[in-house]
Design a protein around this motif. Structure first.
Motif, PDB file in Angstrom:
ATOM      1  N   UNK A 180       0.849  -1.043   0.129  1.00  0.00           N
ATOM      2  CA  UNK A 180       0.016  -0.058  -0.101  1.00  0.00           C
ATOM      3  C   UNK A 180       0.919   1.216  -0.058  1.00  0.00           C
ATOM      4  N   UNK A 181       0.494   2.115  -0.670  1.00  0.00           N
ATOM      5  CA  UNK A 181       1.086   3.348  -0.995  1.00  0.00           C
ATOM      6  C   UNK A 181       0.397   4.547  -0.521  1.00  0.00           C
ATOM      7  N   UNK A 182       0.537   5.065   0.641  1.00  0.00           N
ATOM      8  CA  UNK A 182      -0.318   6.203   0.929  1.00  0.00           C
ATOM      9  C   UNK A 182       0.196   7.382   0.359  1.00  0.00           C
ATOM     10  N   UNK A 183      -0.772   8.213  -0.419  1.00  0.00           N
ATOM     11  CA  UNK A 183      -0.494   9.549  -1.197  1.00  0.00           C
ATOM     12  C   UNK A 183      -1.141  10.549  -0.262  1.00  0.00           C
ATOM     13  N   UNK A 198      -7.608  10.705 -11.467  1.00  0.00           N
ATOM     14  CA  UNK A 198      -7.581  10.050 -12.358  1.00  0.00           C
ATOM     15  C   UNK A 198      -6.348   9.667 -13.064  1.00  0.00           C
ATOM     16  N   UNK A 199      -5.466  10.800 -12.957  1.00  0.00           N
ATOM     17  CA  UNK A 199      -4.097  10.665 -13.506  1.00  0.00           C
ATOM     18  C   UNK A 199      -3.351   9.581 -12.537  1.00  0.00           C
ATOM     19  N   UNK A 200      -3.534   9.665 -11.211  1.00  0.00           N
ATOM     20  CA  UNK A 200      -2.662   8.530 -10.518  1.00  0.00           C
ATOM     21  C   UNK A 200      -3.228   7.186 -10.551  1.00  0.00           C
ATOM     22  N   UNK A 201      -4.739   7.193 -10.873  1.00  0.00           N
ATOM     23  CA  UNK A 201      -5.436   5.995 -11.156  1.00  0.00           C
ATOM     24  C   UNK A 201      -4.694   5.328 -12.284  1.00  0.00           C
ATOM     25  N   UNK A 202      -4.367   6.260 -13.383  1.00  0.00           N
ATOM     26  CA  UNK A 202      -4.001   5.578 -14.634  1.00  0.00           C
ATOM     27  C   UNK A 202      -2.487   5.175 -14.223  1.00  0.00           C
ATOM     28  N   UNK A 203      -1.706   5.943 -13.608  1.00  0.00           N
ATOM     29  CA  UNK A 203      -0.266   5.486 -13.103  1.00  0.00           C
ATOM     30  C   UNK A 203      -0.477   4.144 -12.564  1.00  0.00           C
ATOM     31  N   UNK A 204      -1.256   3.844 -11.537  1.00  0.00           N
ATOM     32  CA  UNK A 204      -1.327   2.510 -10.892  1.00  0.00           C
ATOM     33  C   UNK A 204      -1.658   1.587 -11.430  1.00  0.00           C
ATOM     34  N   UNK A 205      -2.838   1.912 -12.551  1.00  0.00           N
ATOM     35  CA  UNK A 205      -3.148   0.647 -13.384  1.00  0.00           C
ATOM     36  C   UNK A 205      -2.197   0.321 -14.361  1.00  0.00           C
ATOM     37  N   UNK A 206      -1.354   1.251 -14.861  1.00  0.00           N
ATOM     38  CA  UNK A 206      -0.350   0.681 -15.873  1.00  0.00           C
ATOM     39  C   UNK A 206       0.744  -0.012 -15.002  1.00  0.00           C
ATOM     40  N   UNK A 228      -1.065  -0.580  -4.283  1.00  0.00           N
ATOM     41  CA  UNK A 228      -2.698  -0.244  -3.950  1.00  0.00           C
ATOM     42  C   UNK A 228      -2.298   1.441  -3.695  1.00  0.00           C
ATOM     43  N   UNK A 229      -3.031   2.279  -4.390  1.00  0.00           N
ATOM     44  CA  UNK A 229      -2.865   3.552  -3.843  1.00  0.00           C
ATOM     45  C   UNK A 229      -3.876   3.912  -2.650  1.00  0.00           C
ATOM     46  N   UNK A 232      -1.568  18.560  -5.001  1.00  0.00           N
ATOM     47  CA  UNK A 232      -2.808  18.053  -5.880  1.00  0.00           C
ATOM     48  C   UNK A 232      -2.941  18.550  -7.507  1.00  0.00           C
ATOM     49  N   UNK A 233      -2.127  19.821  -7.510  1.00  0.00           N
ATOM     50  CA  UNK A 233      -2.252  20.502  -8.771  1.00  0.00           C
ATOM     51  C   UNK A 233      -1.606  19.714 -10.096  1.00  0.00           C
ATOM     52  N   UNK A 234      -0.830  18.500  -9.744  1.00  0.00           N
ATOM     53  CA  UNK A 234      -0.314  17.945 -10.744  1.00  0.00           C
ATOM     54  C   UNK A 234       1.076  18.488 -11.139  1.00  0.00           C
ATOM     55  N   UNK A 235       1.617  19.417 -10.209  1.00  0.00           N
ATOM     56  CA  UNK A 235       3.015  19.940 -10.570  1.00  0.00           C
ATOM     57  C   UNK A 235       3.974  18.847 -10.194  1.00  0.00           C
ATOM     58  N   UNK A 236       3.554  18.011  -9.376  1.00  0.00           N
ATOM     59  CA  UNK A 236       4.498  16.934  -8.866  1.00  0.00           C
ATOM     60  C   UNK A 236       4.009  15.737  -9.691  1.00  0.00           C
ATOM     61  N   UNK A 237       4.577  15.363 -10.844  1.00  0.00           N
ATOM     62  CA  UNK A 237       3.833  14.355 -11.706  1.00  0.00           C
ATOM     63  C   UNK A 237       4.004  12.996 -11.198  1.00  0.00           C
ATOM     64  N   UNK A 238       2.483  12.728 -11.269  1.00  0.00           N
ATOM     65  CA  UNK A 238       2.515  11.148 -10.817  1.00  0.00           C
ATOM     66  C   UNK A 238       3.030  10.074 -11.788  1.00  0.00           C
TER      67      UNK A 238
END
Ligand code: UDP
Ligand code: MG
Length: 312
Positions: free
Chosen positions: A3-6, A22-30, A39-40, A100-106
């Motif tokens: 488990x990775x706590x974000x 959504x962006x983080x979900x995609x990263x974890x799915x791939x 697991x996020x 949360x602003x996606x400046x830290x790329x997931x």
């Protein structure tokens, strides 16, 4: 499965949250395509937002109750408090701190996970290169890193973001530091451990606006220096010693001159200037002292760093 706590501090971020999720979900799915590995575990910290951030978070929590958790503060306590609350309530095997602003790329998460799992590091941090920034801001921030590096025992890499992935042991060490005045960049450096830094090209916010004015950044820098260094106090002492030496030289000079040429009463403008100068230096040093006393005062009150109104 790990488990990775974000930990995601949010202050008036209603537009960014879903995009982030959504962006983080995609990263974890791939990442999990071959086999289920990670697991996020989202831990959003609503830092007293005045827009619809909390209701957006509630919706997300209803949609994905197992993975999305939220802490909501009773008012705005600042990002440092949100980070502290997140770290104390993070239970994952690894813990990541993200804006949360996606400046830290997931998209960097897989690489960071790989480093921490295979290379024996306790923490992976991110350094931002070439971000388009106002030149005054860029200059001030680079000077700040030089000053704090020179003045204190903590070493902070220039342009390092708060974005980092930490091991359980690392997070426990951070949580052992219970100070009220929290400057997390300094704390991360102070606790030690092995940190690897990876570089990435800085980018602009996905949505919304930055919450930091130039003045707030300046204030943040001064707080950081005072939290981790007593050099300004030494500076005050040094200023005192130098002005004493100047005074002694002046007295000797005046005495010798009076003995040779006889006494003269003229010269009050220079006297007034010197008095003003010394008065100014005294106030300056008192100001520095006051800053530290203020910090001591806040620490001794033992107030909580934040108040949680809701925890889901
Ligand atoms: N933030 C917060 N409390 C505050 C200010 C900011 O939790 O009082 C959060 C904000 O929602 C964002 C992160 O801290 O997720 C970074 O803020 P911002 O993007 O404004 O800073 P910058 O990226 O410009 O340094
Ligand atoms: Mg940002």
């Amino acid at each position: 499965m790990k488990t990775i706590t974000l930990i995601v501090p949010c202050y008036n971020e209603q537009e960014s949250i879903n995009l982030f999720y959504e962006t983080v979900e995609k990263v974890f799915n791939s990442m999990n395509q071959e086999k289920e590995n990670y697991r996020p575990d989202y831990l959003f910290v609503n830092d007293g937002s005045s827009d619809n951030t909390l209701s957006v978070l509630h919706e997300l929590n209803q949609k994905d109750p197992e993975n999305v958790h939220l802490i909501s503060f009773s008012r705005n306590f600042g990002k440092e408090s949100a980070i502290a609350a997140g770290l104390r309530n993070a239970h994952g095997d690894f813990v990541a701190l993200m804006d949360v602003d996606l400046q830290d790329p997931p998209e960097l998460l897989p690489q960071m996970l790989k480093i921490i799992e295979t290379e024996n590091y306790d923490c992976v941090g991110c350094v931002q290169t070439s971000r388009k920034q106002n030149p005054v801001r860029a200059f001030l921030s680079s000077s700040f890193y030089h000053v704090i590096d020179y003045l204190s025992s903590v070493n902070i890499k220039p342009n390092v973001r708060d974005y980092r992935l930490m091991s359980r042991q690392y997070v426990d060490a951070v949580n052992d530091l219970t100070e009220y005045n929290r400057f997390s960049k300094g704390i991360f450096s102070w606790i030690g451990f092995d940190t690897k830094y990876i570089e990435y090209k800085g980018r602009d916010r996905a949505a919304g606006e930055t919450h930091w004015s130039l003045f707030q950044l300046l204030d943040y820098s001064i707080e950081g220096i005072i939290d981790f260094s007593d050099a300004p106090l030494k500076l005050a002492t040094l200023v005192g010693i130098i002005s004493c030496i100047c005074a002694v030289i002046g007295i000797i000079f005046i005495t010798i001159r009076a003995l040779i040429f006889g006494g003269a009463v003229a010269g009050w403008p220079s006297l007034v200037s010197i008095m003003l100068l010394i008065g100014g230096l005294q106030l300056f040093c008192l100001g520095i002292l006051g800053k530290y006393i203020g910090k001591v005062y806040l620490e001794t009150k033992h107030r909580p760093q934040y108040i949680i109104k809701e925890h889901k």
